[in-house]
Design a protein around this motif. Structure first.
Motif, mmCIF file in Angstrom:
data_model
loop_
_atom_site.group_PDB
_atom_site.id
_atom_site.type_symbol
_atom_site.label_atom_id
_atom_site.label_comp_id
_atom_site.label_asym_id
_atom_site.label_seq_id
_atom_site.Cartn_x
_atom_site.Cartn_y
_atom_site.Cartn_z
ATOM 1 N N VAL A 1 0.827 -1.211 0.000
ATOM 2 C CA VAL A 1 0.000 0.000 0.000
ATOM 3 C C VAL A 1 0.859 1.259 0.000
ATOM 4 N N GLY A 2 1.919 1.274 0.792
ATOM 5 C CA GLY A 2 2.711 2.490 0.938
ATOM 6 C C GLY A 2 3.935 2.594 0.051
ATOM 7 N N ARG A 3 4.185 1.597 -0.767
ATOM 8 C CA ARG A 3 5.410 1.616 -1.559
ATOM 9 C C ARG A 3 5.288 2.574 -2.739
ATOM 10 N N ARG A 4 6.431 3.115 -3.114
ATOM 11 C CA ARG A 4 6.528 3.872 -4.358
ATOM 12 C C ARG A 4 6.909 2.929 -5.479
ATOM 13 N N THR A 5 7.824 2.026 -5.164
ATOM 14 C CA THR A 5 8.272 1.049 -6.147
ATOM 15 C C THR A 5 8.681 -0.244 -5.445
ATOM 16 N N VAL A 6 8.707 -1.315 -6.172
ATOM 17 C CA VAL A 6 9.211 -2.584 -5.652
ATOM 18 C C VAL A 6 10.726 -2.582 -5.847
ATOM 19 N N VAL A 7 11.445 -2.860 -4.778
ATOM 20 C CA VAL A 7 12.911 -2.921 -4.839
ATOM 21 C C VAL A 7 13.277 -4.399 -4.843
ATOM 22 N N PHE A 8 13.338 -4.960 -6.039
ATOM 23 C CA PHE A 8 13.470 -6.413 -6.165
ATOM 24 C C PHE A 8 14.870 -6.902 -5.830
ATOM 25 N N GLY A 9 15.846 -6.430 -6.530
ATOM 26 C CA GLY A 9 17.229 -6.871 -6.369
ATOM 27 C C GLY A 9 18.018 -6.403 -7.571
#
Length: 198
Positions: A83-91
């Motif tokens: 809900v609060g993320r700007r982006t997914v920081v995958f790897g």
């Protein structure tokens, strides 16, 4: 790879990290043929009867696996962090890396940039990596959770559980020889324990 890892372990001991396991004898890494295929058996990990050879997949196949996993992570809404993320920081990094670094979760800068360890802690990590004669492009970096916890707090157990399959998929895809856990949550998650770092 042995010399940079020895340097890293020595550096960590010098700055006060105790109880570092440094084996007296480590077999040399397997020799690689043209496409990254080991030509001799690889080192067994503690707790396993044998370390499956990286030969099972090429670097291109590992990258394809990581890309498919990333695509699933980008649409994940398995926990409240989505809900609060700007982006997914995958790897990020080398899918053929021998060293994988696992942190706890992305911070504000990482959430903005979409890449792990690019904020102040990432700048320190870059200096440590360079001090052991490695480049960031030679390793693979990921976090236990892929979305920023509010206020950069530690990830909660329900969030770790919801995201764990992504980290396990990254580990399977990269098949690193060494994993460096950065922080309590990363160490506890990887080792399957709730013991404190001390």
């Amino acid at each position: 790879m042995r010399r940079p890892l020895d340097n890293l372990l020595s550096y960590l001991a010098d700055i006060g990290y105790g109880d570092l396991y440094v084996p007296k004898e480590v077999p040399p890494p397997p020799k690689r043929a043209e496409h990254g295929v080991p030509t001799s058996p690889s080192v067994a990990r503690p707790g396993s009867s044998a370390n499956p050879p990286k030969a099972a997949k090429s670097a291109v196949e590992r990258k394809t696996d990581l890309d498919a996993l990333r695509a699933r992570a980008l649409v994940c809404e398995s926990c409240a962090l989505a809900v609060g993320r700007r982006t997914v920081v995958f790897g990020a990094g080398n899918p053929d890396a021998d060293l994988m670094i696992v942190g706890e979760g992305p911070g504000a800068v990482e959430d903005r940039e979409g890449e792990p360890f690019v904020g102040p802690s990432g700048q320190l990590l870059d200096k440590i990596i360079e001090a052991i004669d490695l480049q960031r492009s030679e390793i693979y970096i990921a976090n236990v959770v892929k979305c920023r916890p509010p206020g950069d707090r530690d990830p909660e157990s329900v969030e770790v559980t919801a995201c764990r399959h992504f980290l396990e998929g990254q580990i399977r895809a990269v098949a690193p020889r060494v994993i460096l856990a950065v922080g309590r949550v990363a160490a506890q998650t990887l080792l399957g324990t709730d013991l404190p770092l001390g």
